[in-house]
Design a protein around this motif. Structure first.
Motif, PDB file in Angstrom:
ATOM      1  N   PRO A 103       0.809  -1.224   0.000  1.00  0.00           N
ATOM      2  CA  PRO A 103       0.000   0.000   0.000  1.00  0.00           C
ATOM      3  C   PRO A 103       0.842   1.274   0.000  1.00  0.00           C
ATOM      4  O   PRO A 103       0.511   2.242  -0.693  1.00  0.00           O
ATOM      5  CB  PRO A 103      -0.813  -0.136   1.296  1.00  0.00           C
ATOM      6  CG  PRO A 103      -0.976  -1.624   1.466  1.00  0.00           C
ATOM      7  CD  PRO A 103       0.319  -2.217   0.996  1.00  0.00           C
ATOM      8  N   CYS A 104       1.969   1.290   0.747  1.00  0.00           N
ATOM      9  CA  CYS A 104       2.795   2.511   0.770  1.00  0.00           C
ATOM     10  C   CYS A 104       3.428   2.760  -0.593  1.00  0.00           C
ATOM     11  O   CYS A 104       3.580   3.912  -1.022  1.00  0.00           O
ATOM     12  CB  CYS A 104       3.855   2.430   1.865  1.00  0.00           C
ATOM     13  SG  CYS A 104       4.927   0.980   1.767  1.00  0.00           S
ATOM     14  N   GLN A 105       3.800   1.703  -1.294  1.00  0.00           N
ATOM     15  CA  GLN A 105       4.401   1.888  -2.620  1.00  0.00           C
ATOM     16  C   GLN A 105       3.349   2.360  -3.625  1.00  0.00           C
ATOM     17  O   GLN A 105       3.632   3.178  -4.495  1.00  0.00           O
ATOM     18  CB  GLN A 105       5.042   0.572  -3.086  1.00  0.00           C
ATOM     19  CG  GLN A 105       6.287   0.239  -2.275  1.00  0.00           C
ATOM     20  CD  GLN A 105       6.859  -1.128  -2.586  1.00  0.00           C
ATOM     21  OE1 GLN A 105       6.146  -2.054  -2.953  1.00  0.00           O
ATOM     22  NE2 GLN A 105       8.157  -1.267  -2.416  1.00  0.00           N
ATOM     23  N   PHE A 133      -2.352  -6.649   0.177  1.00  0.00           N
ATOM     24  CA  PHE A 133      -2.710  -6.338   1.559  1.00  0.00           C
ATOM     25  C   PHE A 133      -1.438  -6.379   2.407  1.00  0.00           C
ATOM     26  O   PHE A 133      -0.596  -7.271   2.230  1.00  0.00           O
ATOM     27  CB  PHE A 133      -3.710  -7.352   2.141  1.00  0.00           C
ATOM     28  CG  PHE A 133      -5.011  -7.471   1.394  1.00  0.00           C
ATOM     29  CD1 PHE A 133      -5.390  -6.568   0.410  1.00  0.00           C
ATOM     30  CD2 PHE A 133      -5.898  -8.502   1.694  1.00  0.00           C
ATOM     31  CE1 PHE A 133      -6.595  -6.685  -0.273  1.00  0.00           C
ATOM     32  CE2 PHE A 133      -7.110  -8.635   1.024  1.00  0.00           C
ATOM     33  CZ  PHE A 133      -7.455  -7.725   0.038  1.00  0.00           C
ATOM     34  N   CYS A 134      -1.329  -5.453   3.346  1.00  0.00           N
ATOM     35  CA  CYS A 134      -0.111  -5.415   4.165  1.00  0.00           C
ATOM     36  C   CYS A 134      -0.417  -4.835   5.544  1.00  0.00           C
ATOM     37  O   CYS A 134      -0.816  -3.686   5.646  1.00  0.00           O
ATOM     38  CB  CYS A 134       0.948  -4.572   3.452  1.00  0.00           C
ATOM     39  SG  CYS A 134       2.488  -4.437   4.359  1.00  0.00           S
ATOM     40  N   MET A 135      -0.223  -5.646   6.563  1.00  0.00           N
ATOM     41  CA  MET A 135      -0.433  -5.168   7.932  1.00  0.00           C
ATOM     42  C   MET A 135       0.857  -4.576   8.495  1.00  0.00           C
ATOM     43  O   MET A 135       0.850  -3.594   9.210  1.00  0.00           O
ATOM     44  CB  MET A 135      -0.923  -6.330   8.807  1.00  0.00           C
ATOM     45  CG  MET A 135      -1.324  -5.920  10.198  1.00  0.00           C
ATOM     46  SD  MET A 135      -2.671  -4.705  10.220  1.00  0.00           S
ATOM     47  CE  MET A 135      -4.118  -5.741  10.100  1.00  0.00           C
ATOM     48  N   SER A 192       8.336   2.334  10.615  1.00  0.00           N
ATOM     49  CA  SER A 192       7.465   3.165   9.752  1.00  0.00           C
ATOM     50  C   SER A 192       6.099   2.505   9.532  1.00  0.00           C
ATOM     51  O   SER A 192       5.102   3.182   9.285  1.00  0.00           O
ATOM     52  CB  SER A 192       8.147   3.424   8.411  1.00  0.00           C
ATOM     53  OG  SER A 192       8.541   2.200   7.833  1.00  0.00           O
ATOM     54  N   CYS A 193       6.038   1.205   9.645  1.00  0.00           N
ATOM     55  CA  CYS A 193       4.755   0.512   9.459  1.00  0.00           C
ATOM     56  C   CYS A 193       3.764   0.868  10.570  1.00  0.00           C
ATOM     57  O   CYS A 193       2.564   0.692  10.399  1.00  0.00           O
ATOM     58  CB  CYS A 193       4.970  -1.005   9.420  1.00  0.00           C
ATOM     59  SG  CYS A 193       5.988  -1.528   8.031  1.00  0.00           S
ATOM     60  N   HIS A 194       4.264   1.373  11.670  1.00  0.00           N
ATOM     61  CA  HIS A 194       3.377   1.688  12.793  1.00  0.00           C
ATOM     62  C   HIS A 194       2.667   3.022  12.630  1.00  0.00           C
ATOM     63  O   HIS A 194       1.849   3.399  13.466  1.00  0.00           O
ATOM     64  CB  HIS A 194       4.160   1.641  14.112  1.00  0.00           C
ATOM     65  CG  HIS A 194       4.749   0.281  14.357  1.00  0.00           C
ATOM     66  ND1 HIS A 194       5.851   0.063  15.127  1.00  0.00           N
ATOM     67  CD2 HIS A 194       4.387  -0.943  13.881  1.00  0.00           C
ATOM     68  CE1 HIS A 194       6.143  -1.228  15.145  1.00  0.00           C
ATOM     69  NE2 HIS A 194       5.271  -1.851  14.382  1.00  0.00           N
ATOM     70  N   VAL A 195       3.015   3.772  11.571  1.00  0.00           N
ATOM     71  CA  VAL A 195       2.258   4.996  11.274  1.00  0.00           C
ATOM     72  C   VAL A 195       1.596   4.885   9.898  1.00  0.00           C
ATOM     73  O   VAL A 195       1.262   5.882   9.268  1.00  0.00           O
ATOM     74  CB  VAL A 195       3.140   6.268  11.369  1.00  0.00           C
ATOM     75  CG1 VAL A 195       3.543   6.517  12.809  1.00  0.00           C
ATOM     76  CG2 VAL A 195       4.372   6.159  10.471  1.00  0.00           C
ATOM     77  N   CYS A 196       1.404   3.661   9.458  1.00  0.00           N
ATOM     78  CA  CYS A 196       0.784   3.406   8.152  1.00  0.00           C
ATOM     79  C   CYS A 196      -0.659   2.964   8.393  1.00  0.00           C
ATOM     80  O   CYS A 196      -0.908   2.075   9.194  1.00  0.00           O
ATOM     81  CB  CYS A 196       1.564   2.303   7.449  1.00  0.00           C
ATOM     82  SG  CYS A 196       0.733   1.612   6.023  1.00  0.00           S
ATOM     83  N   THR A 197      -1.600   3.590   7.713  1.00  0.00           N
ATOM     84  CA  THR A 197      -3.010   3.300   8.008  1.00  0.00           C
ATOM     85  C   THR A 197      -3.733   2.602   6.849  1.00  0.00           C
ATOM     86  O   THR A 197      -4.942   2.464   6.866  1.00  0.00           O
ATOM     87  CB  THR A 197      -3.746   4.609   8.337  1.00  0.00           C
ATOM     88  OG1 THR A 197      -3.533   5.523   7.272  1.00  0.00           O
ATOM     89  CG2 THR A 197      -3.260   5.195   9.644  1.00  0.00           C
ATOM     90  N   VAL A 261      -8.774  -2.050  12.274  1.00  0.00           N
ATOM     91  CA  VAL A 261      -7.831  -2.187  13.394  1.00  0.00           C
ATOM     92  C   VAL A 261      -6.520  -1.467  13.052  1.00  0.00           C
ATOM     93  O   VAL A 261      -5.962  -0.726  13.852  1.00  0.00           O
ATOM     94  CB  VAL A 261      -7.560  -3.689  13.696  1.00  0.00           C
ATOM     95  CG1 VAL A 261      -6.303  -3.877  14.532  1.00  0.00           C
ATOM     96  CG2 VAL A 261      -8.758  -4.308  14.399  1.00  0.00           C
ATOM     97  N   LYS A 262      -6.041  -1.657  11.813  1.00  0.00           N
ATOM     98  CA  LYS A 262      -4.776  -1.013  11.424  1.00  0.00           C
ATOM     99  C   LYS A 262      -4.921   0.511  11.475  1.00  0.00           C
ATOM    100  O   LYS A 262      -4.043   1.208  11.980  1.00  0.00           O
ATOM    101  CB  LYS A 262      -4.355  -1.471  10.023  1.00  0.00           C
ATOM    102  CG  LYS A 262      -3.024  -0.860   9.589  1.00  0.00           C
ATOM    103  CD  LYS A 262      -2.472  -1.443   8.312  1.00  0.00           C
ATOM    104  CE  LYS A 262      -1.150  -0.772   7.954  1.00  0.00           C
ATOM    105  NZ  LYS A 262      -0.559  -1.254   6.722  1.00  0.00           N
ATOM    106  N   LYS A 263      -6.021   1.015  10.934  1.00  0.00           N
ATOM    107  CA  LYS A 263      -6.223   2.479  10.943  1.00  0.00           C
ATOM    108  C   LYS A 263      -6.269   3.016  12.366  1.00  0.00           C
ATOM    109  O   LYS A 263      -5.584   3.990  12.696  1.00  0.00           O
ATOM    110  CB  LYS A 263      -7.536   2.830  10.224  1.00  0.00           C
ATOM    111  CG  LYS A 263      -7.441   2.742   8.709  1.00  0.00           C
ATOM    112  CD  LYS A 263      -8.726   3.223   8.065  1.00  0.00           C
ATOM    113  CE  LYS A 263      -8.776   2.864   6.597  1.00  0.00           C
ATOM    114  NZ  LYS A 263      -7.638   3.332   5.797  1.00  0.00           N
TER     115      LYS A 263
HETATM  116 FE1  SF4 Z   1       4.329  -0.163   3.675  1.00  0.00          FE
HETATM  117 FE2  SF4 Z   1       4.719  -0.991   6.184  1.00  0.00          FE
HETATM  118 FE3  SF4 Z   1       2.441   0.167   5.452  1.00  0.00          FE
HETATM  119 FE4  SF4 Z   1       3.050  -2.287   4.633  1.00  0.00          FE
HETATM  120  S1  SF4 Z   1       2.654  -1.637   6.722  1.00  0.00           S
HETATM  121  S2  SF4 Z   1       2.171  -0.637   3.415  1.00  0.00           S
HETATM  122  S3  SF4 Z   1       5.257  -2.078   4.289  1.00  0.00           S
HETATM  123  S4  SF4 Z   1       4.463   1.144   5.504  1.00  0.00           S
END
Ligand code: SF4
Length: 286
Positions: A103-105, A133-135, A192-197, A261-263
């Protein structure tokens, strides 16, 4: 707001090509879409994550179905796929490029296509964005510690990794299957994944992953006309078989729950980091 973002429809699907099913993750949607695109002149190059020795991911421009098949399977560590986009267009002379990404890419690529500073000549050549999908994800050394120290498997012996049913799974070339509970893998995640929603690649044309579908099938979120056209053609022409998504709590219900949950969890972390004066993403999907 729907935690899956905007979409036209959601189905369960799997590839019909046995070569794909043998090598791929779940229903093999990414490989099937890219192979279909290459075989039918919808795409002339696709950016995939291949792997080198030690399961180290390496982005690659694939121009044949065989190259797509070689790269099949998820790598649970970062593969800088967008770094070869210029190469796909300038060196491989691709005019119709497909890209798979986390998702970030996908978010980064959408931004680059929208505001193409230093990127202008590429915008009309990117034809299909497939999101997975990416948690959370792991830096290479973190993934290696999970495999070698937590699962007790030499990285050279690994043929496949998977995340499901609350565990990280490792499959070896000797036929062994080892796993570790995800709560033990959390310390090795990228911070960085911990601020990804974004769990489901909300800005892709097609998003896919295992959650929400039975074993051996993938959930496919068709987000726009471009995604709908290709998935419908693949079903009509027998490249994919489909079944309705289970609307219940182990199907669509679970997918929406995990996305929410991720958001919620990571929005809390964003607020926490703001209070500490730490940098946070400028705009997030929530
Ligand atoms: Fe990218 Fe991490 Fe978010 Fe997955 S969880 S989309 S790798 S920032």
């Amino acid at each position: 707001m729907d935690p899956l973002g905007s979409y036209k429809s959601i189905i369960s699907a799997r590839a019909t090509d046995k070569r794909i099913l043998k090598r791929c993750q779940d229903g093999g949607i990414v490989s099937a879409v890219f192979i279909y695109g290459l075989e039918n002149n919808i795409l002339d190059g696709v950016i995939v994550a291949d792997k080198e020795e030690g399961f180290r991911p390496v982005p690659k421009v694939a121009t044949t179905p065989e190259e797509v098949l070689e790269a099949a399977g998820t790598k649970y560590t970062v593969s800088p796929n967008l770094s070869v986009l210029k190469s796909a267009i300038r060196e491989y002379a691709c005019e119709k490029v497909g890209v798979v990404g986390t998702p970030c890419q996908i978010l980064s690529l959408r931004k680059a296509l929208k505001y193409p500073v230093g990127f202008r000549h590429m915008v009309d050549k990117v034809k299909l964005l497939v999101g997975i999908f990416c948690m959370e994800n792991f830096p290479y050394m973190g993934m290696r510690i999970i495999v070698e120290e937590l699962c007790g498997v030499r990285i050279e012996d690994v043929v496949k990794m998977d995340i499901g049913k609350g565990k990280f799974w490792v499959y070896t070339r000797w036929g062994e299957v080892k796993s570790v509970k995800l709560k033990k893998t959390h310390p090795y995640e990228q911070s960085s994944c911990h601020v990804c929603t974004d769990y489901t690649a909300e800005l892709a044309d097609i998003s896919t992953g295992s959650v929400g579908s039975p074993d051996g099938w993938s959930t496919v979120i068709i987000r726009n006309e471009r995604g709908e056209e290709i998935i419908n053609k693949m079903i009509e022409e027998g490249y994919l078989e489909r079944r309705p998504i289970d609307e219940g709590k182990f199907g669509l219900g679970l997918l929406k729950k995990l996305a929410l949950v991720k958001k919620e969890k990571n929005m809390k972390e964003i607020e926490h980091r703001k209070e500490l004066g730490l940098p946070v993403p400028p705009d997030v999907c929530h």
